[in-house]
Design a protein around this motif. Structure first.
Motif, PDB file in Angstrom:
ATOM      1  N   ARG A 267       1.098   5.561  -9.825  1.00 26.35           N
ATOM      2  CA  ARG A 267       2.388   5.547  -9.608  1.00 26.35           C
ATOM      3  C   ARG A 267       3.285   5.733  -8.618  1.00 26.35           C
ATOM      4  O   ARG A 267       3.620   5.093  -7.945  1.00 26.35           O
TER       5      ARG A 267
ATOM      6  N   PHE B 111       0.046  -0.322  -9.635  1.00 24.65           N
ATOM      7  CA  PHE B 111       1.353  -0.138 -10.572  1.00 24.65           C
ATOM      8  C   PHE B 111       1.393   0.556  -9.111  1.00 24.65           C
ATOM      9  O   PHE B 111       2.661   1.532  -9.905  1.00 24.65           O
TER      10      PHE B 111
ATOM     11  N   THR C  60       4.960   2.747  -7.640  1.00 27.88           N
ATOM     12  CA  THR C  60       5.675   2.655  -7.053  1.00 27.88           C
ATOM     13  C   THR C  60       6.003   3.105  -5.885  1.00 27.88           C
ATOM     14  O   THR C  60       7.899   2.905  -5.563  1.00 27.88           O
ATOM     15  N   SER C  61       6.321   4.208  -5.718  1.00 30.64           N
ATOM     16  CA  SER C  61       6.017   5.522  -4.962  1.00 30.64           C
ATOM     17  C   SER C  61       4.924   5.628  -4.068  1.00 30.64           C
ATOM     18  O   SER C  61       4.284   6.304  -4.570  1.00 30.64           O
TER      19      SER C  61
ATOM     20  N   CYS D 151       0.055  -4.086  -3.180  1.00 32.27           N
ATOM     21  CA  CYS D 151       1.301  -3.571  -4.679  1.00 32.27           C
ATOM     22  C   CYS D 151       2.352  -4.118  -4.480  1.00 32.27           C
ATOM     23  O   CYS D 151       3.054  -4.108  -3.313  1.00 32.27           O
TER      24      CYS D 151
ATOM     25  N   PHE E 184       4.891  -3.507  -6.900  1.00 30.48           N
ATOM     26  CA  PHE E 184       5.170  -3.186  -7.491  1.00 30.48           C
ATOM     27  C   PHE E 184       6.223  -1.784  -6.875  1.00 30.48           C
ATOM     28  O   PHE E 184       6.830  -1.312  -6.874  1.00 30.48           O
ATOM     29  N   LEU E 185       5.761  -1.251  -5.125  1.00 29.52           N
ATOM     30  CA  LEU E 185       6.411  -0.839  -5.105  1.00 29.52           C
ATOM     31  C   LEU E 185       7.965  -1.222  -4.447  1.00 29.52           C
ATOM     32  O   LEU E 185       8.225  -1.987  -3.663  1.00 29.52           O
ATOM     33  N   GLU E 186       8.213   0.782  -4.482  1.00 25.80           N
ATOM     34  CA  GLU E 186      10.058   0.076  -4.327  1.00 25.80           C
ATOM     35  C   GLU E 186      10.685   1.376  -3.035  1.00 25.80           C
ATOM     36  O   GLU E 186      11.240   1.520  -2.549  1.00 25.80           O
ATOM     37  N   THR E 187       9.629   2.152  -3.851  1.00 20.35           N
ATOM     38  CA  THR E 187       9.923   3.340  -2.168  1.00 20.35           C
ATOM     39  C   THR E 187       8.868   4.053  -1.436  1.00 20.35           C
ATOM     40  O   THR E 187       7.256   4.390  -1.664  1.00 20.35           O
TER      41      THR E 187
ATOM     42  N   SER F   8       9.394  -6.107  -2.731  1.00 24.51           N
ATOM     43  CA  SER F   8       9.932  -5.314  -3.420  1.00 24.51           C
ATOM     44  C   SER F   8      10.116  -3.639  -3.003  1.00 24.51           C
ATOM     45  O   SER F   8      11.527  -2.882  -3.513  1.00 24.51           O
TER      46      SER F   8
END
Length: 456
Positions: free
Chosen positions: A146, A170, A172-173, A193, A195-198, A220
């Protein structure tokens, strides 16, 4: 009594006794702690008691593993083991070159424990030998990941390579510091990815074959840092298209294109070296062009963070703050006056060679060609159609700050300079109203060491 009846019934029916569920909770937890995360989850699905005990299974908030060949030739292949516990964060250190088979063993163990928060660092001073996307170290194929942080690592496997899916769908960062990367890797990352947010790229080296552009196209991504990117060729182009983007910190490079419809505020950071007298530095801020790699742009969808005061600010990137004077100007992009001044500052970057096309809500700032006017700083504060006090923070080395405070004559000249800049862009009535209010236009910062705050 019911357990005895169940046991008697099973014996009568000829069914083997379930010895596992009959164990005491403490003993059962100890046994389950030797299983992998994947096995524990699967086992909890068939028994409510296992499901109830799952949170009680040993969990490590952080686990650090220093990988290397110990003195004396011990067979580390047999001794290298990971704890059979839920690991919140795993920190792996590779001190120098080690056999690829050992790297593969580490990766296999990471997959086995189902690590979600992983930090990989190579401490070799010679070169980045560990390839995070290579045959023997496919970190991006760990499905449970994650959060991933890489320090001094290569991703050359994706160098000039067509889009191919990564295994960490999955994620995210992702933070990459002092790493080799390529535009091809970024394309694969954003495609694989969802769901990558950062994403943080700090002091990374990027090598391109057919393009000078580094692209960040993601539906995302919410938080993006592109700081001190050292790329070849030297003339670079950064293209950011992120409809969900909430915060951005980026080097002001030769060509900058940003589409961020949620952004409403901006900050402009500039480092002037060598440090000068505060008044002289202020005049230089609004009067001269800026050399390469000295300016940064911050965009935000909410209130602008005070990155000069917070630990997550520019200080964490080890900029030589002891030798430079750092300016931070805050802008509200809804205000035409703010946008005008920010646009003029961007025009002056890279010795007036910066070309930018920034789309934010509700503003568009565009500069497609260099003009003689962009080289002349005298017009900077003229032409504003409204009144917007621009917040300025001016952080300086300790010796200059102390010398400045002890000289009242220099302090007065500095205040007069700021007041003159304000007078040039507003009417006389507006100036009288501002001076009549109780709010100070000039003060020593109470939250930032060696910093002067003023409004112009």
């Amino acid at each position: 009594m019911s357990d005895q009846n169940n046991k008697r019934r099973r014996e009568q029916e000829g069914t083997p006794a379930d010895r596992l569920t009959s164990l005491h909770d403490d003993l059962l937890i100890s046994i389950l702690s030797f299983l992998s995360v994947k096995q524990r989850v699967a086992l909890s699905a068939v028994c409510s008691r296992f499901r109830r005990l799952l949170p009680s299974i040993p969990r490590l908030d952080a686990f650090r593993l220093d990988v290397g060949l110990p003195f004396g030739g011990v067979d580390v292949h047999k001794e290298l083991t990971f704890p059979r516990a839920l690991i919140h964060q795993c920190h792996v250190i590779f001190p120098d070159y080690i056999p690829k088979s050992l790297v593969q063993l580490v990766v296999d163990n990471l997959v086995e424990v189902g690590v979600q928060n992983l930090i990989i660092k190579e401490t070799s001073d010679n070169e980045r030998w560990l390839d995070a996307s290579g045959k023997y170290c496919s970190l991006f194929d760990i499905k449970s990941l994650r959060i991933l942080s890489l320090d001094n690592i290569q991703v050359s496997e994706y160098f000039n390579r067509p889009v191919s899916p990564l295994g960490c769908a999955f994620l995210t960062s992702l933070k990459m510091e002092s790493c080799f990367l390529s535009d091809g890797f970024l394309r694969n990352l954003f495609a694989s990815c969802p769901f990558l947010e950062t994403l943080q790229l700090i002091r990374c080296c990027a090598f391109e074959l057919d393009t000078e552009k580094l692209s960040f196209h993601s539906a995302s991504i919410k938080h993006l840092i592109v700081f001190q990117i050292d790329m070849l060729p030297s003339i670079i182009n950064i293209d950011v298209r992120a409809p969900q983007l909430e915060s951005l910190m980026v080097d002001v490079v030769d060509r900058l294109r940003i589409e961020a419809p949620k952004v409403r505020n901006a900050s402009f950071l500039l480092a002037i070296e060598p440090p000068a007298d505060p008044r002289g530095a202020l005049m230089k801020l609004f009067g001269a062009s800026f050399r390469r790699r000295t300016a940064w742009l911050l965009l935000n969808s909410s209130k602008i963070p005070n990155i000069l005061a917070e630990a997550e600010g520019i200080d964490q990137f080890n900029y030589p703050k002891e030798y430079a004077m750092i300016f931070k100007l805050d802008f509200t992009l809804k205000d035409q006056s703010s946008t005008t001044i920010l646009t003029e500052l961007l025009k002056k970057c890279n010795d007036c060679n910066t070309k930018f096309d920034i789309h934010v809500d509700p503003t568009r700032m565009q500069m497609m060609c260099c003009t003689e006017k962009a080289r002349d700083g005298k017009h900077l504060l003229h032409g504003s159609t409204g009144l917007e006090l621009i917040n300025l923070q001016m952080k300086m080395p300790t010796r200059i700050f102390e010398r400045f405070l002890s000289n009242r004559k220099k302090m007065k000249k500095f205040k007069d300079t700021g007041l003159e800049m304000l007078r040039r862009r507003i009417s006389k009535k507006q100036l009288v109203d501002i001076l009549a209010c109780e709010e100070s236009l000039f003060q020593i910062s109470s939250s930032i060491d060696n910093c002067i705050e003023m409004k112009i």
